[in-house]
Scaffold this motif. Structure first.
Motif, short mmCIF file in Angstrom:
data_model
loop_
_atom_site.label_atom_id
_atom_site.label_comp_id
_atom_site.label_asym_id
_atom_site.label_seq_id
_atom_site.Cartn_x
_atom_site.Cartn_y
_atom_site.Cartn_z
N LEU A 42 48.10 -29.09 -7.30
CA LEU A 42 48.59 -29.82 -7.81
C LEU A 42 50.29 -28.99 -8.20
CD1 LEU A 42 46.21 -30.33 -10.78
CD2 LEU A 42 47.10 -31.82 -9.75
N ALA A 43 50.33 -27.95 -7.77
CA ALA A 43 52.11 -27.21 -7.99
C ALA A 43 52.42 -27.87 -6.84
CB ALA A 43 51.47 -25.85 -8.31
N ASP A 44 51.61 -28.42 -5.45
CA ASP A 44 52.62 -28.21 -4.16
C ASP A 44 52.73 -29.82 -4.15
OD1 ASP A 44 51.86 -25.75 -2.90
OD2 ASP A 44 50.41 -26.19 -2.06
N ALA A 45 52.37 -30.77 -4.96
CA ALA A 45 52.43 -31.90 -4.60
C ALA A 45 52.95 -32.78 -6.23
CB ALA A 45 51.16 -32.80 -5.70
N PHE A 46 53.31 -31.63 -6.99
CA PHE A 46 54.08 -32.18 -8.00
C PHE A 46 55.19 -31.31 -8.76
CE2 PHE A 46 49.84 -34.09 -8.38
CZ PHE A 46 50.46 -35.69 -8.55
N GLY A 47 55.26 -29.73 -8.43
CA GLY A 47 56.04 -29.40 -8.63
C GLY A 47 55.59 -27.62 -9.40
N ARG A 48 56.50 -26.46 -9.85
CA ARG A 48 55.85 -25.55 -10.51
C ARG A 48 55.83 -25.70 -11.94
NH1 ARG A 48 54.11 -24.75 -4.88
NH2 ARG A 48 55.49 -23.58 -3.64
N ARG A 49 57.26 -26.00 -12.16
CA ARG A 49 57.86 -26.73 -13.60
C ARG A 49 56.81 -26.79 -14.41
NH1 ARG A 49 60.51 -28.88 -17.14
NH2 ARG A 49 61.56 -27.71 -18.90
N ARG A 50 56.47 -27.95 -13.63
CA ARG A 50 55.14 -28.76 -14.78
C ARG A 50 53.49 -28.82 -14.50
NH1 ARG A 50 56.44 -35.34 -12.12
NH2 ARG A 50 58.13 -35.30 -12.68
N VAL A 51 53.42 -27.79 -13.60
CA VAL A 51 51.79 -27.83 -14.32
C VAL A 51 52.05 -26.18 -14.66
CG1 VAL A 51 50.04 -26.53 -12.23
CG2 VAL A 51 51.36 -28.61 -11.89
#
Length: 427
Positions: free
Chosen positions: A83-92
């Motif tokens: 999820l962090a690779d797909a949607f970015g670190r901050r959101r996760v």
């Protein structure tokens, strides 16, 4: 642009990539990382109080308050890595902090042991998101020697947590009750959530994100499991995660029930944690001279022999406290050298998929270690025999796994496999 926007400029380097100064970056990431260890270690003095308050009939079941956190932490790492690779670190990261905070506050008002365990599992899930994202953010912002420097500063803060957390937990249950521990953890989580939402930019630009794909995870598993070095050391790392899990879930009973330390438990635990910190610093100093394999293989053999000696002593009767305490302290120092170097060795052949391999090895070692460590904890019988017997078994099995990974050799220098045969690491 305001500092809290989701998309940070790809051209920024270092801590400025997420809109923080260097010191602020180190302190922020260190506190977020340390909050996970804090959520485990602060619980140790409270376990008997929780068991009594929630009417737990089997004393060993209180260990589950620690064990299920490990399960949630281990099982969800794969998901959050993708999820962090797909949607970015901050959101996760923010989602993980939100889960961590809400479930901590909910646990303070639960009146059911089953509900508490469910919430602890969810807390582990939130903790996994925080751990994965803080590591990924550090990699996004720094590389090479600079990343090693930053991680060293972060680890200084991180290693203070096991020393201080049980003492704080003891103070809370002395002057209040165990639910206040969860209130404190919830407040910490809320502060970190607000700070991250206001101060931290996204570290992974849109152009560098990966498509969310089960195929990439499956391909990563195939690569990891078909590499002899990576899979062998991952197995060893799993067994030694079982070592630390078995110790943490039983330390209150060993020091409290077997040796009757009572309120001295936090101080005793802090001493063993200090040994781990010293071993990590020593490993960082000596690893360049002696190599990861020499240090970790020697520690692995020493760990197994010392555990076996302590187990034989325990079979003859409960060893004196000073023997058990010094023995455990030395074993945990060896554990630190083993775990640190095994992690690095296991990822050596995985340079092209280091991120995916980290998530996979973390998932396998944490989940597997929680299972085998929890089994040792459930075998507690009022003596130290199960603990030292389990340590001996884990050490012996690790030696077998490493011999298999290294083609029957020990104490080889880093890179010897590649020098002798470029394909030697594969099955």
């Amino acid at each position: 642009m305001p500092p809290h926007i989701d998309q940070g400029p790809a051209s920024d380097q270092g801590s400025q990539r997420i809109g923080l100064g260097f010191r602020e970056f180190v302190i922020t990431i260190a506190l977020m990382t340390a909050s996970i260890a804090f959520a485990i270690d602060i619980m140790l003095p409270a376990l008997p109080h929780i068991a009594s308050s929630l009417k737990v009939t089997n004393a060993n079941d209180a260990q589950l308050v620690i064990a299920v956190f490990f399960f949630g932490f281990g099982l969800s790492q794969l998901v959050f890595g993708s999820l962090a690779d797909a949607f970015g670190r901050r959101r996760v990261l923010l989602a993980g902090l939100a889960i961590f905070t809400v479930t901590m506050l909910a646990a303070a008002w639960t009146e059911s042991f089953t509900a508490l365990l469910i919430l602890r599992f969810c807390q582990g899930i939130g903790g996994a998101a925080v751990r994965i994202c803080t590591t990924a953010i550090t990699r996004d912002c720094f590389g090479g020697r600079e990343m090693a420097r930053v991680m060293s500063y972060i680890m200084i803060v991180f290693m203070m947590v096991p020393i201080l957390a049980p003492t704080l937990g003891q103070a809370i249950i002395t002057y209040g009750d165990w639910p206040w521990i969860f209130v404190l953890l919830g407040v910490v989580g809320a502060i970190l959530f607000v700070w991250a939402s206001l101060r931290m930019r996204e570290s992974l630009p849109q152009a560098e994100r990966q498509a969310l794909s089960f195929g990439s995870v499956a391909s990563g598993f195939s690569t990891v499991l078909t590499n002899r070095v990576t899979s062998g050391y991952m197995l060893g790392l799993t067994l030694f995660t079982g070592v630390i899990c078995a110790f943490i879930v039983t330390v209150q009973q060993v020091f409290g029930t077997v040796y009757g330390l009572g309120d001295w438990l936090p101080i005793a635990f802090a001493g063993t944690a200090s040994g781990i910190a010293i071993a990590n610093f020593a490993n960082g100093y000596f690893v360049r001279r002696f190599g990861m394999r020499r240090i970790s293989h020697a520690a692995m053999i020493g760990f197994t022999l010392l555990s076996a000696a302590l187990y034989l002593m325990a079979l003859a009767g409960t060893p004196p406290f000073i023997v058990t305490y010094l023995g455990i302290s030395v074993l945990l120092m060896m554990f630190a050298a083993i775990a640190t170097n095994f992690t690095a060795i296991s990822l050596e052949p995985m340079g092209h998929i280091a991120g995916t391999a980290t998530a996979i090895t973390g998932f396998v070692s944490t989940t597997g270690g929680a299972i085998v460590g929890g089994l040792i904890g459930q075998m507690f019988n009022g003596t130290v025999q199960p603990l030292f017997g389990g340590f001996t078994a884990f050490g012996a099995l690790t030696i077998i796994a490493v011999l298999w990974a290294e083609g029957g050799r020990l104490f080889t220098h880093p890179g010897d496999e590649t020098a002798l045969d470029p394909g030697a690491g594969h099955l």
